[in-house]
Design an enzyme around this catalytic site. Structure first.
Site, short mmCIF file in Angstrom:
data_model
loop_
_atom_site.label_atom_id
_atom_site.label_comp_id
_atom_site.label_asym_id
_atom_site.label_seq_id
_atom_site.Cartn_x
_atom_site.Cartn_y
_atom_site.Cartn_z
N ASP A 12 32.07 28.82 28.62
CA ASP A 12 32.75 29.25 29.84
C ASP A 12 32.33 28.33 30.98
O ASP A 12 31.27 27.69 30.92
CB ASP A 12 32.39 30.70 30.19
CG ASP A 12 33.14 31.20 31.44
OD1 ASP A 12 34.28 30.77 31.66
OD2 ASP A 12 32.59 32.03 32.18
N SER A 13 33.14 28.31 32.02
CA SER A 13 32.81 27.51 33.20
C SER A 13 31.52 28.02 33.85
O SER A 13 30.82 27.26 34.50
CB SER A 13 33.96 27.59 34.21
OG SER A 13 34.21 28.95 34.53
N CYS A 39 37.18 31.06 28.72
CA CYS A 39 37.51 30.75 30.11
C CYS A 39 39.03 30.57 30.16
O CYS A 39 39.57 29.70 29.47
CB CYS A 39 36.81 29.47 30.56
SG CYS A 39 37.25 28.96 32.23
N GLU A 81 29.83 36.27 40.29
CA GLU A 81 28.65 35.44 40.00
C GLU A 81 27.48 35.83 40.92
O GLU A 81 26.33 35.62 40.58
CB GLU A 81 28.98 33.94 40.14
CG GLU A 81 30.01 33.45 39.13
CD GLU A 81 29.43 32.75 37.89
OE1 GLU A 81 28.37 32.14 37.99
OE2 GLU A 81 30.07 32.83 36.82
N HIS A 109 35.70 36.58 34.32
CA HIS A 109 34.81 37.26 35.26
C HIS A 109 35.33 38.65 35.65
O HIS A 109 34.55 39.48 36.11
CB HIS A 109 34.64 36.43 36.52
CG HIS A 109 33.81 35.20 36.34
ND1 HIS A 109 34.20 34.17 35.53
CD2 HIS A 109 32.61 34.85 36.86
CE1 HIS A 109 33.27 33.21 35.56
NE2 HIS A 109 32.30 33.60 36.35
N1 DGL Z 1 35.88 31.66 33.71
C1 DGL Z 1 37.02 31.29 34.48
C2 DGL Z 1 38.28 31.91 33.92
O1 DGL Z 1 38.25 32.73 33.02
C3 DGL Z 1 36.90 31.65 35.92
C4 DGL Z 1 35.79 30.98 36.66
C5 DGL Z 1 36.10 29.67 37.25
O2 DGL Z 1 36.92 29.56 38.17
O3 DGL Z 1 35.48 28.74 36.79
O4 DGL Z 1 39.35 31.59 34.38
#
Ligand code: DGL
Length: 287
Positions: A7-8, A71, A158, A190
């Site tokens: 994930d990011s 993500c 976060e 998230h």
């Molecule tokens: N984890 C990203 C998603 O599911 C959101 C967080 C980000 O913007 O990096 O889209």
């Protein structure tokens, strides 16, 4: 070989935890790109490049047989707009070695396509990619899809700011008012953090916005199904393993879980424990 989850940032830990709960026997490695989060407002090119680096790392250094891109932004923007079954093609140099990359967007789209009128909350990147409406309509062309970006929810999640997110949640749900939604997709890893608050606003009508009547209209409906990926991905992945023994037979069963991040801060330490488990110790990696 392990199951990699990328994930990011840390939101994907919610999906990782749900997957591990459903299939505790496997070995997991999670990689959160905490140095470069958020991806949501970045260009297609940047998201693709970051995703490729992280996925490559999981294949090369962590010997993963499969990587789940937990993500939506990366699934939507880096995955050739989600073509093929989940997220392909593999941008990895390990392509051709029978390794696999799955995204989280198509499983949610499959659920959404069961309904007639669907709302999607996502990052700016996910919403502007148009991937959710496209994928939902591929499955059921009669489904009408409304989208709205909810950019502040990622930093709030976060930071663990659940209560302070309420005014933002209401603001982001507002455009769905009077759309007679049957279901709402939480199209960002998230957002399950705010699942309870969102379900309350949609279906119980907690603190509807006065005077505008919009959220009242949402709340007055007979129940809007909230599609949350942590509730659907584990089941879909289990089914995938049954259908693809060539992948599942490669997976080791040591019941381990490793959490890797590209930057460690105090909040990374706090949130990994909160979202994955009290004994979680994130390790810093250079990708
Ligand atoms: N984890 C990203 C998603 O599911 C959101 C967080 C980000 O913007 O990096 O889209």
């Amino acid at each position: 070989m392990k199951i990699g989850i990328f994930d990011s940032g840390l939101g994907g830990l919610i999906i990782a935890k749900a997957i591990r709960k459903a299939m505790p026997e496997y070995d997991y490695v999670y990689l959160g790109d905490t140095k470069r989060v958020p991806y949501g407002n970045r260009s297609h090119e940047a998201v693709y490049e970051y995703t490729k680096e992280c996925v490559d790392y999981l294949f090369r250094k962590e010997n993963c047989a499969i990587v789940i891109i937990a993500c939506n932004t990366a699934s939507a923007r880096a995955g050739n707009e989600g073509r093929n079954e989940y997220l392909t093609p593999s941008p990895s140099p390990c392509k051709g070695e029978g390794r696999k990359i799955l995204g989280v967007l198509i499983p949610a789209a499959e659920e959404a396509a069961k309904f007639e009128r669907v709302g999607v909350l996502g990052t700016l990147g996910t919403v502007s990619s148009g991937t959710f409406p496209k994928e939902i309509k591929k499955i059921n062309k009669k489904t009408i899809v409304f989208q709205n970006p909810a950019p502040m929810l990622v930093p709030l999640a976060e930071e663990g700011e659940i209560k302070n997110a309420l005014p933002f949640i209401k603001k982001y749900l507002q455009p769905f008012a009077n759309k007679k939604l049957d279901a709402l997709v939480l199209g960002c890893t998230h957002y399950p953090i705010f699942k309870k608050e969102i379900r309350n606003i949609l279906n119980v009508g907690v603190n509807p916005v006065r005077g505008r009547g919009s959220l009242r209209a949402l709340a007055a409906s007979n129940g809007i199904k909230v599609i949350s990926q942590d509730e659907i991905i584990p089941k879909k992945l289990k089914e995938y393993f049954v259908k693809h023994p060539e992948i599942s037979k490669k997976l080791s069963k040591g019941k381990t879980a490793k959490i890797l991040v590209t930057d460690i801060t105090q909040s990374v330490n706090i949130l990994t424990k909160k979202w994955f488990g009290a004994n979680t110790k994130p390790r810093l990696v250079n990708i």
